[in-house]
Design an enzyme around this catalytic site. Structure first.
Site, PDB file in Angstrom:
ATOM      1  N   ASP A 204     -17.884 -17.166  24.255  1.00 20.34           N
ATOM      2  CA  ASP A 204     -17.468 -15.783  24.846  1.00 20.34           C
ATOM      3  C   ASP A 204     -17.211 -15.162  23.396  1.00 20.34           C
ATOM      4  OD1 ASP A 204     -16.895 -13.561  26.628  1.00 20.34           O
ATOM      5  OD2 ASP A 204     -15.167 -13.634  25.699  1.00 20.34           O
ATOM      6  N   GLU A 267     -22.313 -15.889  22.269  1.00 15.00           N
ATOM      7  CA  GLU A 267     -22.434 -14.410  22.672  1.00 15.00           C
ATOM      8  C   GLU A 267     -21.956 -13.807  21.397  1.00 15.00           C
ATOM      9  OE1 GLU A 267     -20.702 -10.894  25.253  1.00 15.00           O
ATOM     10  OE2 GLU A 267     -19.240 -12.356  24.006  1.00 15.00           O
TER      11      GLU A 267
HETATM   12  C1  NOJ Z   1     -17.976 -10.720  26.687  1.00 15.63           C
HETATM   13  C2  NOJ Z   1     -17.800 -10.977  28.160  1.00 15.63           C
HETATM   14  O1  NOJ Z   1     -19.223 -11.143  28.689  1.00 15.63           O
HETATM   15  C3  NOJ Z   1     -17.256  -9.561  28.719  1.00 15.63           C
HETATM   16  O2  NOJ Z   1     -17.768  -9.506  30.220  1.00 15.63           O
HETATM   17  C4  NOJ Z   1     -15.796  -9.820  28.366  1.00 15.63           C
HETATM   18  O3  NOJ Z   1     -15.257  -8.363  28.766  1.00 15.63           O
HETATM   19  C5  NOJ Z   1     -15.519  -9.680  26.954  1.00 15.63           C
HETATM   20  N1  NOJ Z   1     -16.437 -10.633  26.352  1.00 15.63           N
HETATM   21  C6  NOJ Z   1     -14.127 -10.118  26.732  1.00 15.63           C
HETATM   22  O4  NOJ Z   1     -13.814 -11.467  26.952  1.00 15.63           O
END
Ligand code: NOJ
Length: 527
Positions: A204, A267
């Protein structure tokens, strides 16, 4: 063919199915999806023909951001089950031949995490506070002008006057990755789940952990309201800092300690493909989400640009690309492409392109059903970004899966139970059961496409040519014995495909007629 695409580690050409755990299947009737629900639906995923599943966070969490606020990285939240349920799910997935990727959330914890609670009760200069980003303010103002991605300031003040940084919700304090305790803790967390047998991690906010020294002010003020822009503007002193790559070098060594090609996918909402490719250098992560198709409009020219830029970036680092049409943070692809029958038809066509391309494809739950974004009533919204003023939020792409029956909750929860987000009254024809019996449904199309892809993979190489057949037509030719040609018609008139022979697969039953490919459709051919 020596360089068959099926060679190499499992993830290189895997189709990975993203499970948004809260919204997949509710086994205990509390209106929220859970691990036992996933286990019960694994036969569906095996039959769909995906290779792997990625589960969004199911760890102990106050759910301020639906699990992306982790209070205990080594335990399952009772909302989703327990560690035994996790082990059963993992074991059953493996029995079905499915790999399992779990989320890891290293940028921030929950404010309910034991470390953060200890930091709150410790002194301003204590080692407990030094695991997070606590600073003194400027007078009665926060330490700098950084905004939260979800809207409002990225700082919250604590009773003794200091402030802590949270790039997301107040309940998600950022760790200080300059503190060696943090890196050691996350290595241990990775090993905890690797020892249990997971095949990989989705990382993440992979571009966010390291902040520019001195935490300088943003030069330009940032308005609320555009979540994607807020995530991906790399000129900010908290995104895509060079030091973040050291984290992935360490994680690469951790993964290498385990057998079976364990992997990590990042990500990283970075500004372009070149920045993205830095995360998949040989000694860093194995994959990174390629969000550039997802950000592109329905346009053959835009798709050609995305493909060219992707290869120009990943080839030099020797990585295989990934392709993504949607996830739990963005508007559903059918809606982005115009909604209704047209949007659905385009989304199916884009899926054929994505599945023809070399590399790995990530399919978000419900994409295989052609689900649209739901306009969730204001009083039912739950997304922290909505409460912090950042637009309607992401609830609309997170509405639970319709499995069966003709009224909510469509088998997601037992009859009579209200699902955590309301489900539309007109989703009966979109349910899995309904679509399974329909030879022309989006679900049947996905099953067929995934089966054909799996069958072809051993005879295809990674060599790709983008062929010119006019501005509005995307033509991909992937080398193999025979080659696979994918034609996508983004124009408003038919595209001639008569020279390509009979299609192997089409995105709609009537896509090809009299040697012409209809607008908003795609087809695969052997060449
Ligand atoms: C990316 C995640 O996909 C999202 O859903 C989340 O709110 C943020 N990161 C913070 O962790």
């Amino acid at each position: 063919m020596s360089s068959a695409a099926s060679a190499g580690p499992w993830w290189r050409h895997a189709v990975c199915y993203q499970i948004y755990v809260r919204s997949f299947a509710d086994s205990n009737g509390d209106g929220v999806g859970d691990l036992a629900g996933i286990t019960s639906r694994l036969p569906y995923l095996a039959e769909l023909g995906v290779d792997a599943i990625w589960l969004t966070p199911f760890y102990r969490s106050p759910q301020a951001d639906h699990g992306y606020d982790v209070a205990d990285y080594r335990d399952v939240d009772p909302l989703f089950g327990d560690l035994a349920d996790f082990d059963t799910m993992l074991h059953t997935a493996h029995e079905h031949g499915l790999k399992v990727i779990v989320d890891v959330v290293p940028n921030h914890s929950s404010d309910g995490h034991a470390w953060f609670r200890a930091a709150l009760s410790a002194d301003p200069d204590s080692p407990e506070r030094a695991r997070y980003v606590f600073r003194d303010g400027r007078g009665d103002q926060p330490p700098n002008n950084w905004p939260s991605v979800f809207g409002g300031p990225a700082w919250t003040q604590v009773p003794d006057g200091q402030w802590y940084l949270h790039l997301f919700d107040t309940g998600q304090p950022d760790f200080d990755w300059d503190n060696p305790d943090v890196g050691d803790e996350f290595e241990s967390v990775l090993r905890f789940w690797l020892d249990r047998g997971v095949d990989g991690f989705r990382v993440d906010v992979a571009h966010g952990m390291v902040k520019e020294p001195g935490l300088p002010d943003l030069l330009e003020p940032v308005g609320a309201g555009d979540l994607e822009a807020a995530m991906s503007d790399t000129v900010r002193p908290y995104w895509d800092q060079p030091g973040v790559h050291e984290v992935y070098r360490r994680w690469n060594r951790v993964l290498a300690d385990y057998p079976g090609d364990r992997m990590a996918i990042g990500e990283a909402w970075v500004v372009d493909a070149a920045a993205m490719a830095q995360y998949v250098r040989a000694d860093e992560m194995q994959q990174v989400f390629n969000f550039h198709w997802l950000e592109a409009p329905w346009s053959a020219a835009a798709f050609r640009t995305v493909i060219a830029e992707t290869y120009a970036a990943v080839d030099p680092v020797g990585a295989t690309p990934t392709w993504v049409l949607s996830n739990h943070d963005v508007t559903r692809v059918v809606t982005r492409y115009g909604g209704g029958d047209v949007g659905r038809s385009r989304a199916r066509a884009a899926a054929l392109a994505e599945l023809a391309l070399p590399g790995s494809a990530y399919v978000y739950q419900g994409e295989e059903l052609g689900l649209e974004q739901v306009d969730v009533p204001e009083q039912a919204r739950t997304d922290p970004s909505w409460f912090r003023g950042s637009g309607p939020g992401r609830d609309g792409c997170r509405v639970p899966m319709p499995w069966t029956g003709n009224r909510p909750p469509y088998g997601f929860s037992p009859d009579g139970v209200a699902s955590w987000l309301p489900m539309p009254p007109d989703w009966d024809s979109l349910s899995v059961a309904h679509q399974s019996d329909d030879p022309d449904s989006t679900l049947t199309f996905y099953r067929r496409a995934l089966a054909v892809r799996r069958e072809l993979l051993g005879r295809l190489s990674d060599q790709l040519e983008v062929i010119d057949r006019g501005e509005d037509v995307l033509v991909l030719s992937r080398a193999g014995e025979p080659a696979l040609v994918c034609v996508v018609n983004c124009g408003t008139v038919g595209a001639a495909v008569v020279d390509l022979g009979a299609p192997l697969l089409t995105s709609e039953a009537a896509a090809v007629a009299d040697g012409m490919l209809a607008p908003d459709t795609a087809a695969w051919f052997r060449a």
